[in-house]
Structures are given as structure tokens and as C-alpha cells.
Design a protein around this motif. Structure first.
Motif, PDB file in Angstrom:
ATOM      1  N   VAL A 207       4.549 -14.944   1.016  1.00  8.24           N
ATOM      2  CA  VAL A 207       4.079 -14.599   2.359  1.00  8.24           C
ATOM      3  C   VAL A 207       2.638 -14.089   2.245  1.00  8.24           C
ATOM      4  N   ASP A 208       1.724 -14.803   2.881  1.00  6.76           N
ATOM      5  CA  ASP A 208       0.330 -14.372   2.959  1.00  6.76           C
ATOM      6  C   ASP A 208       0.245 -13.358   4.096  1.00  6.76           C
ATOM      7  N   VAL A 209       0.016 -12.100   3.758  1.00  6.70           N
ATOM      8  CA  VAL A 209       0.039 -11.049   4.779  1.00  6.70           C
ATOM      9  C   VAL A 209      -1.364 -10.582   5.171  1.00  6.70           C
ATOM     10  N   ARG A 210      -2.379 -11.341   4.783  1.00  4.42           N
ATOM     11  CA  ARG A 210      -3.749 -10.947   5.123  1.00  4.42           C
ATOM     12  C   ARG A 210      -3.984 -10.817   6.622  1.00  4.42           C
ATOM     13  N   PRO A 211      -3.321 -11.640   7.459  1.00  2.03           N
ATOM     14  CA  PRO A 211      -3.522 -11.468   8.906  1.00  2.03           C
ATOM     15  C   PRO A 211      -3.103 -10.092   9.432  1.00  2.03           C
ATOM     16  N   VAL A 212      -2.222  -9.401   8.694  1.00  4.89           N
ATOM     17  CA  VAL A 212      -1.771  -8.074   9.138  1.00  4.89           C
ATOM     18  C   VAL A 212      -2.085  -7.015   8.082  1.00  4.89           C
ATOM     19  N   LEU A 213      -3.098  -7.283   7.278  1.00  5.59           N
ATOM     20  CA  LEU A 213      -3.419  -6.360   6.190  1.00  5.59           C
ATOM     21  C   LEU A 213      -3.844  -4.990   6.710  1.00  5.59           C
ATOM     22  N   ALA A 214      -4.452  -4.946   7.889  1.00  5.75           N
ATOM     23  CA  ALA A 214      -4.841  -3.655   8.466  1.00  5.75           C
ATOM     24  C   ALA A 214      -3.604  -2.808   8.748  1.00  5.75           C
ATOM     25  N   ALA A 215      -2.530  -3.442   9.206  1.00  4.95           N
ATOM     26  CA  ALA A 215      -1.289  -2.702   9.465  1.00  4.95           C
ATOM     27  C   ALA A 215      -0.671  -2.219   8.167  1.00  4.95           C
ATOM     28  N   LYS A 216      -0.743  -3.043   7.129  1.00  2.00           N
ATOM     29  CA  LYS A 216      -0.206  -2.638   5.827  1.00  2.00           C
ATOM     30  C   LYS A 216      -0.990  -1.452   5.286  1.00  2.00           C
ATOM     31  N   ARG A 217      -2.291  -1.507   5.448  1.00  2.00           N
ATOM     32  CA  ARG A 217      -3.136  -0.401   4.990  1.00  2.00           C
ATOM     33  C   ARG A 217      -2.856   0.866   5.806  1.00  2.00           C
ATOM     34  N   ALA A 218      -2.616   0.704   7.104  1.00  2.00           N
ATOM     35  CA  ALA A 218      -2.298   1.852   7.947  1.00  2.00           C
ATOM     36  C   ALA A 218      -0.964   2.479   7.539  1.00  2.00           C
ATOM     37  N   ALA A 219      -0.011   1.628   7.152  1.00  2.00           N
ATOM     38  CA  ALA A 219       1.277   2.143   6.697  1.00  2.00           C
ATOM     39  C   ALA A 219       1.107   2.941   5.405  1.00  2.00           C
ATOM     40  N   LEU A 220       0.283   2.429   4.502  1.00  2.00           N
ATOM     41  CA  LEU A 220      -0.003   3.179   3.286  1.00  2.00           C
ATOM     42  C   LEU A 220      -0.706   4.497   3.611  1.00  2.00           C
ATOM     43  N   SER A 221      -1.630   4.457   4.544  1.00  4.46           N
ATOM     44  CA  SER A 221      -2.363   5.661   4.930  1.00  4.46           C
ATOM     45  C   SER A 221      -1.435   6.739   5.474  1.00  4.46           C
ATOM     46  N   ALA A 222      -0.337   6.307   6.089  1.00  3.85           N
ATOM     47  CA  ALA A 222       0.637   7.270   6.612  1.00  3.85           C
ATOM     48  C   ALA A 222       1.252   8.092   5.486  1.00  3.85           C
ATOM     49  N   HIS A 223       1.255   7.525   4.262  1.00  5.77           N
ATOM     50  CA  HIS A 223       1.815   8.214   3.096  1.00  5.77           C
ATOM     51  C   HIS A 223       0.712   8.863   2.262  1.00  5.77           C
ATOM     52  N   ALA A 224      -0.314   9.354   2.924  1.00  6.75           N
ATOM     53  CA  ALA A 224      -1.525   9.825   2.243  1.00  6.75           C
ATOM     54  C   ALA A 224      -1.297  10.992   1.288  1.00  6.75           C
ATOM     55  N   SER A 225      -0.177  11.677   1.385  1.00  9.43           N
ATOM     56  CA  SER A 225       0.056  12.815   0.494  1.00  9.43           C
ATOM     57  C   SER A 225       0.314  12.380  -0.938  1.00  9.43           C
ATOM     58  N   GLN A 226       0.622  11.106  -1.143  1.00  6.36           N
ATOM     59  CA  GLN A 226       1.027  10.636  -2.457  1.00  6.36           C
ATOM     60  C   GLN A 226      -0.144  10.146  -3.301  1.00  6.36           C
TER      61      GLN A 226
END
Length: 266
Positions: A207-226
Motif C-alpha cells: 500500500v502506497d500511503v504517500r497520499p495520506v502521509l500527512a495524516a500518518k505523520r500527525a498520528a505519530l505526532s500525537a504520540h510525541a511523548s515517546q
């Protein structure tokens, strides 16, 4: 439209491992559910915990933020403790996921499958990608849960493409971008003594997820404590896209051959 349950070992695994696939599925109108096996209590302890707030509290809040970024309709928790890496004393903790009874854990997952009348269950490959005890346990629990569900769902296993990793690393070395990690070898033993990921010949879905990479990055950002998330987010955009722009899955029982599309595409 389908209901897809993703079983992940720890909060933040969903963001780095299957976040793009989850966002694409949600955007296509599918109902996406994320089940966490553990509470992530052995993750990085945030320095800004409020009075009375625990690491578990923070990680649950972060998981909710990730769910918003990925379009996840429901977040569920199995309630087990993080087992730590191979050989850690936490492996044998009485509440660890790694040491839990497989059938009992599977019944908890099957309950979610039945409540949602789920069409698809996504777990991990046989060694959890890189051998983490909780990731390996996800593999066994997911398959057992599918057997116990009132209506057996289609099963997928999230994994890493070892050959793709090797190609990307060789390209980085040629470009002079991997000097610090020049001795890294994707075929070397990982946490459990097995190489990372799965050979490309054994994969079924890319699955090429580049079209939604901003959402993936935002999801990671939500876990910023780690701490691990910090270095991921610190990557330049081009490097981040190369590292996290592709997601890979095995579908047990499917004929060999890699298909380059979302496994739920029409």
C-alpha cells in the motif's frame, strides 16, 4: 463497506506500522477499529506529566489523538502490561501480554470482532516484524481470535518488506546518507534472532500511503511523548516519505504474488 479491526501491541505502533492503510480505509468509508494489546506502560516517561497523571494516562490520551488523525472510529484496550524487549524482566510480569494465556487474550479480541461484526482482522507476521515479544504474541492472538469469532474475518498480517529495506539502505549509502549506519544489515538477527520483516516474495499487499502521509505523520505526532517517535518525526520530509510511505501485508492462504493496491480496494 467493511469493518476492519487492527490489533496492535502498543500505542504508537498503529501510527508507524499501519497508519496510512487505516487512513485510506477510513477515507474510503470503511469503519476502522484499533485494539491495543498493552497500555504502553514501559514507554518513555514524559517529563511534563501533570500531578496525578501516569504514563498510561498519557498514552491513552495520545492514542485518542492518533485516532482522530487516522479516522479511527473506535479505540479498544485489552488491558495487558507492556512486556518489554526480549529477555527483560517484564516478560514474566503477571500482567504482561507476552505471558498471557493466548486463548484468554484471543477471547477479548473476539469479543470486539463480534461486537463490530468485523469483516477483516489485521495482526502481525509470525515474528512480529522484528521479534518484540508483544508483537509475536499479537500474531498468535490475532489468529486465535479469528477462529473464536462468531463470523470468521478475513485475516491480514502487517509486516516489513526486507528486500525493500535493503534496496532503500543501499540507495542511501550510494547517496552518502547512511555513513553512521554503514554496517547495518537487514538480514542480521533482530530482537529474537530472526532478520527484520519478510522477504518480498512472501508478501501479498503493498500500500502506497504517500497520499495520506500527512495524516500518518500527525498520528505519530500525537504520540510525541515517546523517544522513538521523536527521531521518526525528526526525519526530513523526503527521508520520512521513503521510510514510512509504504506499508506491507501478508494474507495467509492467498496465492503468491505482490499486489500494489489497498487490500480493500474495489
Amino acid at each position: 463497506m467493511s469493518t476492519i479491526v487492527f490489533l496492535h501491541a502498543h500505542p504508537d505502533d498503529e501510527a508507524s506500522g499501519t497508519g496510512g492503510t487505516m487512513r485510506l480505509a477510513a477515507d474510503a468509508g470503511h469503519r476502522v477499529i484499533c485494539v491495543y494489546a498493552t497500555n504502553g506502560d514501559h514507554g518513555t516517561v514524559p517529563t511534563d506529566l501533570r500531578e496525578g497523571e501516569t504514563v498510561v494516562d498519557r498514552r491513552r490520551t495520545e492514542a485518542d489523538g492518533s485516532a482522530v488523525a487516522l479516522g479511527t472510529a473506535r479505540v479498544a484496550w485489552l488491558g495487558y502490561a507492556d512486556s518489554g524487549m526480549t529477555g527483560w524482566e517484564q516478560n514474566s510480569h503477571e500482567q504482561s501480554f507476552h505471558g498471557s494465556d493466548t486463548d484468554e487474550a484471543a477471547r477479548r479480541v473476539a469479543a470486539v470482532l463480534d461486537e463490530e461484526d468485523a469483516d477483516v482482522l489485521v495482526g502481525y507476521d509470525w515474528h512480529g516484524g522484528y521479534g518484540h515479544p508483544d508483537h509475536v504474541k499479537v500474531h498468535h492472538v490475532a489468529h486465535r481470535a479469528a477462529e473464536l469469532a462468531a463470523r470468521r474475518p478475513r485475516e491480514l498480517e502487517a509486516t516489513l518488506n526486507r528486500d525493500h529495506m535493503r534496496r532503500m539502505f543501499e540507495a542511501a549509502k550510494e547517496a552518502g546518507m547512511a555513513e553512521e549506519d554503514a554496517d547495518w544489515d537487514p538480514d542480521a538477527p533482530a530482537d529474537d534472532g530472526n532478520p527484520v520483516g519478510t522477504p518480498e516474495a512472501e508478501l501479498h499487499w503493498h500500500v502506497d500511503v504517500r497520499p495520506v502521509l500527512a495524516a500518518k505523520r500527525a498520528a505519530l505526532s500525537a504520540h510525541a511523548s515517546q523517544e522513538d517517535v521523536g527521531w521518526m518525526l525528526g526525519m526530513p520530509e523526503e527521508q520520512f516519505a521513503a521510510a514510512f510511505g509504504d506499508e506491507w501485508f501478508i494474507e495467509p492462504g492467498r496465492e503468491p504474488g505482490l499486489t500494489h493496491t489497498h487490500p480493500l480496494a474495489p
